[in-house]
Design an enzyme around this catalytic site. Structure first.
Site, PDB file in Angstrom:
ATOM      1  N   LYS A 140      -3.706  -8.078  18.246  1.00  0.00           N
ATOM      2  CA  LYS A 140      -3.032  -9.122  17.477  1.00  0.00           C
ATOM      3  C   LYS A 140      -2.238 -10.033  18.412  1.00  0.00           C
ATOM      4  O   LYS A 140      -1.343  -9.582  19.116  1.00  0.00           O
ATOM      5  CB  LYS A 140      -2.096  -8.478  16.449  1.00  0.00           C
ATOM      6  CG  LYS A 140      -1.225  -9.471  15.673  1.00  0.00           C
ATOM      7  CD  LYS A 140      -0.212  -8.737  14.803  1.00  0.00           C
ATOM      8  CE  LYS A 140       0.838  -9.675  14.224  1.00  0.00           C
ATOM      9  NZ  LYS A 140       1.881  -8.957  13.468  1.00  0.00           N
ATOM     10  N   ARG A 148      -2.626  -9.129   9.714  1.00  0.00           N
ATOM     11  CA  ARG A 148      -3.827  -8.455   9.216  1.00  0.00           C
ATOM     12  C   ARG A 148      -4.937  -9.445   8.905  1.00  0.00           C
ATOM     13  O   ARG A 148      -6.106  -9.091   8.919  1.00  0.00           O
ATOM     14  CB  ARG A 148      -3.473  -7.595   8.011  1.00  0.00           C
ATOM     15  CG  ARG A 148      -3.008  -8.352   6.782  1.00  0.00           C
ATOM     16  CD  ARG A 148      -2.229  -7.474   5.822  1.00  0.00           C
ATOM     17  NE  ARG A 148      -0.955  -7.056   6.401  1.00  0.00           N
ATOM     18  CZ  ARG A 148      -0.107  -6.243   5.785  1.00  0.00           C
ATOM     19  NH1 ARG A 148      -0.374  -5.768   4.578  1.00  0.00           N
ATOM     20  NH2 ARG A 148       1.023  -5.905   6.359  1.00  0.00           N
ATOM     21  N   ASP A 207       3.834 -13.935   5.371  1.00  0.00           N
ATOM     22  CA  ASP A 207       4.391 -13.167   6.484  1.00  0.00           C
ATOM     23  C   ASP A 207       3.561 -11.923   6.791  1.00  0.00           C
ATOM     24  O   ASP A 207       3.873 -11.182   7.709  1.00  0.00           O
ATOM     25  CB  ASP A 207       5.840 -12.779   6.176  1.00  0.00           C
ATOM     26  CG  ASP A 207       6.600 -12.324   7.413  1.00  0.00           C
ATOM     27  OD1 ASP A 207       6.163 -12.666   8.525  1.00  0.00           O
ATOM     28  OD2 ASP A 207       7.628 -11.648   7.265  1.00  0.00           O
ATOM     29  N   LYS A 263      10.898 -16.006   7.371  1.00  0.00           N
ATOM     30  CA  LYS A 263      11.780 -14.903   7.721  1.00  0.00           C
ATOM     31  C   LYS A 263      13.218 -15.412   7.836  1.00  0.00           C
ATOM     32  O   LYS A 263      13.442 -16.579   8.170  1.00  0.00           O
ATOM     33  CB  LYS A 263      11.383 -14.317   9.082  1.00  0.00           C
ATOM     34  CG  LYS A 263      10.041 -13.638   9.173  1.00  0.00           C
ATOM     35  CD  LYS A 263       9.784 -13.202  10.606  1.00  0.00           C
ATOM     36  CE  LYS A 263       8.427 -12.538  10.776  1.00  0.00           C
ATOM     37  NZ  LYS A 263       8.382 -11.202  10.180  1.00  0.00           N
ATOM     38  N   GLU A 311       0.558 -12.060   7.999  1.00  0.00           N
ATOM     39  CA  GLU A 311      -0.514 -12.856   8.604  1.00  0.00           C
ATOM     40  C   GLU A 311      -1.312 -12.097   9.650  1.00  0.00           C
ATOM     41  O   GLU A 311      -2.476 -12.406   9.910  1.00  0.00           O
ATOM     42  CB  GLU A 311       0.080 -14.125   9.224  1.00  0.00           C
ATOM     43  CG  GLU A 311       0.656 -13.993  10.621  1.00  0.00           C
ATOM     44  CD  GLU A 311       1.839 -13.027  10.722  1.00  0.00           C
ATOM     45  OE1 GLU A 311       2.034 -12.435  11.793  1.00  0.00           O
ATOM     46  OE2 GLU A 311       2.579 -12.860   9.736  1.00  0.00           O
ATOM     47  N   ASP A 351       6.104 -15.717  15.099  1.00  0.00           N
ATOM     48  CA  ASP A 351       5.914 -15.587  13.654  1.00  0.00           C
ATOM     49  C   ASP A 351       7.171 -16.019  12.916  1.00  0.00           C
ATOM     50  O   ASP A 351       8.170 -15.305  12.898  1.00  0.00           O
ATOM     51  CB  ASP A 351       5.561 -14.139  13.303  1.00  0.00           C
ATOM     52  CG  ASP A 351       5.302 -13.953  11.821  1.00  0.00           C
ATOM     53  OD1 ASP A 351       5.075 -14.957  11.120  1.00  0.00           O
ATOM     54  OD2 ASP A 351       5.309 -12.798  11.363  1.00  0.00           O
ATOM     55  N   ASP A 391       5.509 -10.545  18.822  1.00  0.00           N
ATOM     56  CA  ASP A 391       4.476 -10.318  17.813  1.00  0.00           C
ATOM     57  C   ASP A 391       3.069 -10.473  18.372  1.00  0.00           C
ATOM     58  O   ASP A 391       2.097 -10.271  17.656  1.00  0.00           O
ATOM     59  CB  ASP A 391       4.680 -11.247  16.612  1.00  0.00           C
ATOM     60  CG  ASP A 391       4.231 -10.616  15.299  1.00  0.00           C
ATOM     61  OD1 ASP A 391       4.097  -9.374  15.264  1.00  0.00           O
ATOM     62  OD2 ASP A 391       4.001 -11.348  14.326  1.00  0.00           O
TER      63      ASP A 391
END
Length: 458
Positions: free
Chosen positions: A225, A311, A307, A237, A309, A230, A248
């Site tokens: 990933k 996956r 949020d 967030k 995202e 993010d 992230d």
């Protein structure tokens, strides 16, 4: 970072001896000391207490020897704290440890510093590689961990999709691997969810694809990933939630580090590395809650939360990876807070249907002091991300079993791979531990290297 080769010196040279002494062996050890050294120990009240260090002076005030009580702790890196306690110089382990290779690795890992934005610190104390320890193996693991840490520690201003691609290009070039990159609107046709997540950022989303090794060898595919920052998207967030979002892309950093270990070791396998690299930003064209996206696999996904995202981009990359039916498919991601609530920051969660693979992960993790823990792919929880308008919902309405539902979501995009495992890592050490300075951290990578070497390449 300090070059591990300058920290861990080749065997065969002298150094100030470090004697690790268990409390039960202290009297025998004390008796063989010179009388003045025995008196020095007594005047300092030293009796080889666990983890306590005593420097023995020599002529002209120079350091003659270091005695340390065996830490007797479950962390095999416990004595790596010596790297920060001792003055500059060259040291040599004179015995007393059952796993000197982990002492040497812990020393190298503890010597790591992230100095990109400040004056570089000195190398610090250096260690002569203990006898019988494979120095090349230790250096390989330390260098890969340093790569992961550097990538994760770099702020998003200097580690966006462009820079992540540059790091992948450098790795591919160093090991004569092939690399291809699809970016921007070109993603729409084959990788629509990667495009949807990254399109709101001025830094174009992309899919990085590295391949290395003979085509007829056992096939390993790593997916990482690469969310370089993010915001949470339109489901934004809070500020506290964004504070560490530079990390992230930790899954991408991990697969690059693992790939470096595999290629530098020359393992006999066919390696493929896939990194969907995006920034989940906010703009007029950002994907929205309630949107329905069509994945590369053809499954439709309702957006329950922008949020969630990671996956989405992993699903498209996993679908591509699965088309080759690899012998082993692994993804690594900083995916859920639920995994951290369950296992804390030090213990990565992993999910697999393969019991042999799971047992080997647990065994090797303990052997190399890189522990992991298996969580279940509990199929009945699939109901928690059902959708009334699409095949799946990326978040669902329930907050229960967040790490498991995320793993089950990804599992829906893998069918042909002979074995599959998903790793939910934190990629960060909140407070310094021996061998683990505060900041970006490589987790499960050394464990995976050993499992891959035993399962596919040995």
């Amino acid at each position: 970072m300090a070059d591990p080769e300058t920290v861990l010196l080749a065997a065969g040279r002298g150094g100030i001896p470090i004697s690790v002494v268990k409390a039960r062996d202290w009297e025998a050890f004390r008796r063989q000391l010179a009388p003045d050294m025995r008196r020095w120990c007594e005047s300092n009240g030293f009796k080889s207490q666990p983890g306590r260090l005593l420097a023995l002076p020599g002529a002209q005030g120079l350091l003659r020897q270091v005695v340390v009580g065996d830490a007797e702790e479950p962390d095999a890196f416990a004595l790596a704290r010596l790297c920060r306690s001792l003055p500059e110089g060259i040291y040599a382990l004179s015995g007393g440890l059952s796993k000197p290779e982990l002492f040497a690795l812990g020393w190298c890992l503890d010597a790591y510093r992230y100095d990109r934005y400040r004056k570089a610190s000195s190398v610090g104390p250096r260690l002569v590689c203990p006898g019988g320890v494979d120095r090349a193996e230790v250096l390989r693991a330390a260098a890969a961990s340093g790569l992961v840490r550097d990538l994760v520690n770099t702020p998003a201003s200097d580690m966006g999709p462009d820079e992540l691609e540059t790091a992948a290009l450098a790795l591919a070039k160093a090991h004569k691997a092939k690399i291809a990159v699809i970016s921007g609107k070109a993603l729409e046709r084959g990788f629509p969810m990667i495009h949807a997540v990254g399109k709101a950022s001025p830094r174009l989303p992309r899919l990085i694809d590295i391949s290395w090794g003979p085509s007829r060898a056992p096939r390993l595919t790593l997916v990482g990933k690469g969310v370089c920052f993010d915001t949470g998207g339109l489901d934004i967030k809070p500020a506290s939630g964004m504070a560490l979002m530079k990390k992230d892309m930790g899954g991408a950093a991990h697969v690059l580090g693992l790939a470096q270990m595999i290629m530098s070791a020359g393992l006999k396998l066919r390696l493929r590395v896939l990194i969907p690299a995006v920034e989940n930003a906010i703009a007029g064209n950002a994907f929205r809650p309630g949107d329905v996206l069509t994945s590369r696999k053809g499954l439709t996904v309702e957006i329950g939360n922008t949020d969630a995202e990671g996956r989405l981009i992993l699903a498209d990359a996993l679908a591509l990876a699965d088309e080759d039916a690899p012998d082993l498919l692994i993804d690594m991601a900083t995916l859920t807070g639920a995994a951290r609530v369950a296992l804390g920051p030090d213990l990565p969660a992993f999910f697999t249907d393969d019991d042999w693979l799971a047992d080997e992960m647990l065994r090797q993790g303990l052997a190399v002091n890189d522990p992991v823990w298996r969580l279940p792919l509990w199929r009945p929880y699939g109901r928690l991300f059902e959708s009334s308008v699409a095949d799946l919902n990326n978040a669902g309405e329930s907050g229960f079993a967040g790490a498991i539902t995320a793993a089950l979501f990804l599992r829906r995009f893998v069918q042909k791979a002979k074995a599959y495992a998903h790793f939910d890592v934190f990629a960060w050490t909140p407070a310094a531990l021996p061998g683990r300075p505060r900041g970006g951290e490589a987790q499960a990578m050394r464990t995976l290297f050993e499992v891959i070497r035993s399962r596919l390449a040995g």
